[in-house]
Design an enzyme around this catalytic site. Structure first.
Site, mmCIF file in Angstrom:
data_model
loop_
_atom_site.group_PDB
_atom_site.id
_atom_site.type_symbol
_atom_site.label_atom_id
_atom_site.label_comp_id
_atom_site.label_asym_id
_atom_site.label_seq_id
_atom_site.Cartn_x
_atom_site.Cartn_y
_atom_site.Cartn_z
ATOM 1 N N LYS A 1 -5.146 8.559 -19.134
ATOM 2 C CA LYS A 1 -5.332 9.106 -20.477
ATOM 3 C C LYS A 1 -4.094 8.865 -21.353
ATOM 4 O O LYS A 1 -3.880 7.749 -21.784
ATOM 5 C CB LYS A 1 -5.695 10.587 -20.378
ATOM 6 C CG LYS A 1 -6.770 10.905 -19.322
ATOM 7 C CD LYS A 1 -8.127 10.355 -19.685
ATOM 8 C CE LYS A 1 -9.154 10.437 -18.554
ATOM 9 N NZ LYS A 1 -9.284 11.759 -17.913
ATOM 10 N N TYR B 1 -11.480 19.970 -14.964
ATOM 11 C CA TYR B 1 -12.107 18.662 -15.145
ATOM 12 C C TYR B 1 -13.307 18.529 -14.187
ATOM 13 O O TYR B 1 -13.257 19.013 -13.051
ATOM 14 C CB TYR B 1 -11.060 17.578 -14.862
ATOM 15 C CG TYR B 1 -11.595 16.183 -14.948
ATOM 16 C CD1 TYR B 1 -11.856 15.587 -16.180
ATOM 17 C CD2 TYR B 1 -11.841 15.438 -13.794
ATOM 18 C CE1 TYR B 1 -12.354 14.301 -16.257
ATOM 19 C CE2 TYR B 1 -12.333 14.150 -13.862
ATOM 20 C CZ TYR B 1 -12.591 13.587 -15.099
ATOM 21 O OH TYR B 1 -13.078 12.314 -15.173
ATOM 22 N N ARG C 1 0.847 -1.197 0.000
ATOM 23 C CA ARG C 1 0.000 0.000 0.000
ATOM 24 C C ARG C 1 0.885 1.251 0.000
ATOM 25 O O ARG C 1 0.515 2.282 -0.542
ATOM 26 C CB ARG C 1 -0.931 0.028 1.221
ATOM 27 C CG ARG C 1 -2.018 1.120 1.095
ATOM 28 C CD ARG C 1 -2.920 1.221 2.313
ATOM 29 N NE ARG C 1 -2.221 1.748 3.462
ATOM 30 C CZ ARG C 1 -2.111 1.145 4.650
ATOM 31 N NH1 ARG C 1 -2.696 -0.028 4.864
ATOM 32 N NH2 ARG C 1 -1.447 1.692 5.634
HETATM 33 C C1 LIG Z 1 -9.719 12.192 -16.731
HETATM 34 C C2 LIG Z 1 -9.156 13.398 -16.127
HETATM 35 C C3 LIG Z 1 -8.972 13.496 -14.742
HETATM 36 C C4 LIG Z 1 -9.395 12.395 -13.791
HETATM 37 O O1 LIG Z 1 -8.644 11.239 -13.991
HETATM 38 P P1 LIG Z 1 -9.171 9.757 -13.609
HETATM 39 O O2 LIG Z 1 -7.980 8.916 -13.909
HETATM 40 O O3 LIG Z 1 -10.352 9.481 -14.472
HETATM 41 O O4 LIG Z 1 -9.523 9.792 -12.172
HETATM 42 C C5 LIG Z 1 -8.402 14.653 -14.238
HETATM 43 N N1 LIG Z 1 -8.053 15.663 -15.038
HETATM 44 C C6 LIG Z 1 -8.216 15.623 -16.376
HETATM 45 C C7 LIG Z 1 -7.816 16.771 -17.209
HETATM 46 C C8 LIG Z 1 -8.778 14.488 -16.974
HETATM 47 O O5 LIG Z 1 -8.960 14.450 -18.295
#
Ligand SMILES: *Cc1c(COP(=O)(O)O)cnc(C)c1O
Length: 400
Positions: A211, A114, A61
């Site tokens: 992403k 976001y 963890r």
């Molecule tokens: C998707 C996204 C997040 C959140 O990320 P997760 O991995 O889905 O929790 C934060 N900031 C931006 C700009 C994003 O595109």
């Protein structure tokens, strides 16, 4: 550390954190260490590991060998002193904020963050008596004026979702520091290949690794890079609340990162061609892409981005019915809520990032009902343009 002879991004993407050849029983690839704990016969040595005086892991963890390689690769790519990872991008953002803030503090940010981040600002921080001021995203004077009133955190994101606004990191970092604030940048859309916020003066940079970093839409993750002191603070909080990155996800991130520079370069080239094409199509009312000369923040983008990235959005000459007709016609796009993978992904903010706000609120935010967010993949640009052409022509000819 000096970055005078720092290797290039392609080299760092491949070799960062993997320079050491021993310790993995000569395996050339980083293994996925699923072990929850690490055994020590020498109790004094174990104690020193616990104190951080010796290198090693105790409990996954807290730290894990596979996860550590991912963190080191990201640390190098962002040119940071330290990096720590999280189970998701939102875990990275919330842990970072909660590790810095206490009741009575003030946060200044922008309206176009976001959706999840915006929710922390508007719903969760006020509950613990943290005052949050959200400014018009590209009104730099207004942001500077709010920051000058005093704040603990200045939080920005660039380019923004879904209209690709660009904010000036260097300018706002200076304003933030003059007020004694910690300056945080969400660099998810730009990636370390196109922007290094720390080099522009930011204190911390966060990514949804889900992403572009992972790049294949098959693993969730988050990362935070910055000074040893600030990163350590967020790590200490994450260790306890347990929003740990899974070693299998870390492995997928490491694997994805090896092609990050290649992918981002191709996605940027494709996006520029597609943005130019969309600009010429009669059924497209407007296109938002920071690489276009007519983009409202093109000058800032040129200054702080090496290339303009793979995200763009555009809106159709029609209402949401036009989107309903158009999107299912696309052959080379997942109609989904994520972004950044090798495949093209398209979706309307009306049902994805901004589903919880009303039509009037979306309009006030400059989000037309017929807006489509288009995350450009690594396919051949000609195929994507042909695909968009047939779907646009079809939608134009089948208006309700
Ligand atoms: C998707 C996204 C997040 C959140 O990320 P997760 O991995 O889905 O929790 C934060 N900031 C931006 C700009 C994003 O595109």
């Amino acid at each position: 550390m000096t970055y005078q002879n720092k290797p290039g991004y392609n080299t760092l993407s491949v070799w960062g954190g993997e320079e050491k050849k021993d310790g993995w029983q000569r395996s050339t690839q980083v293994p996925v260490v699923h072990s929850v704990s690490y055994g020590y016969d020498d109790l004094d040595y174990w104690y020193n590991v616990a104190l951080g005086k010796e290198e090693g892991h105790i409990y996954s963890r807290n730290t894990n060998p596979t996860v550590a390689v991912f963190e080191e690769k990201m640390r190098q790519l962002e040119g940071a002193e330290a990096a720590t990872s999280f189970s998701t991008g939102m875990a990275a953002i919330s842990n970072t904020l909660y590790s810095l803030l206490k009741p009575g503090d003030r946060v200044v940010s922008i309206k176009d963050t976001y959706g999840g981040t915006n929710e922390i600002f508007t719903r969760f921080l006020p509950r613990i008596h943290i005052d949050v001021t959200l400014c018009a995203t590209t009104d730099h004077e207004a942001i500077e004026a709010e920051v000058a009133k005093g704040c603990r955190v200045l939080y920005i994101e660039t380019p923004t979702n879904p209209t690709l606004k660009v904010v000036d990191i260097a300018r706002l970092a200076e304003a933030g520091h003059a007020a004694g604030a910690v300056v945080i940048v969400d660099n998810t859309f730009s990636t370390p290949i196109n922007t290094n916020p720390l080099a522009l003066g930011a204190d911390l940079v966060v990514h949804s690794a889900t992403k572009y970093i992972g790049g294949h839409a098959d693993a969730l993750g988050g990362i935070l890079c910055g000074s040893e002191k600030l990163v350590q603070g967020a790590f200490a909080y994450r260790e306890i609340n347990g929003a740990t990155l899974h070693p299998m996800a870390a492995y997928l991130m490491i694997r994805g990162l090896k092609t990050l520079a290649l992918r981002v370069q191709r996605q940027g080239e494709n996006a520029m061609k597609i943005a130019r094409f969309l600009k010429t199509h009669p059924f497209v009312k407007d296109v938002f892409y920071p690489g276009l000369e007519m983009h409202e923040n093109h000058d800032i983008a040129k200054k702080q981005m090496r290339d303009f990235g793979g995200m763009l959005s555009f809106f159709l000459d029609g209402g949401f019915d036009a989107v309903r007709t158009f999107l299912p016609r696309l052959k080379y796009a997942h109609i989904a809520a994520n972004l950044g993978p090798v495949e093209t992904v398209a979706g309307p903010p009306r049902t994805t990032s901004h589903v919880e706000v009303t039509e009037a609120q979306r309009a006030a935010m400059g989000i037309p009902e017929s807006l489509i967010r288009y995350s450009v993949g690594i396919e051949d640009a000609d195929d994507l343009i042909a695909d968009l052409t047939q779907a646009l022509d079809y939608a134009a000819n089948h208006q309700a």
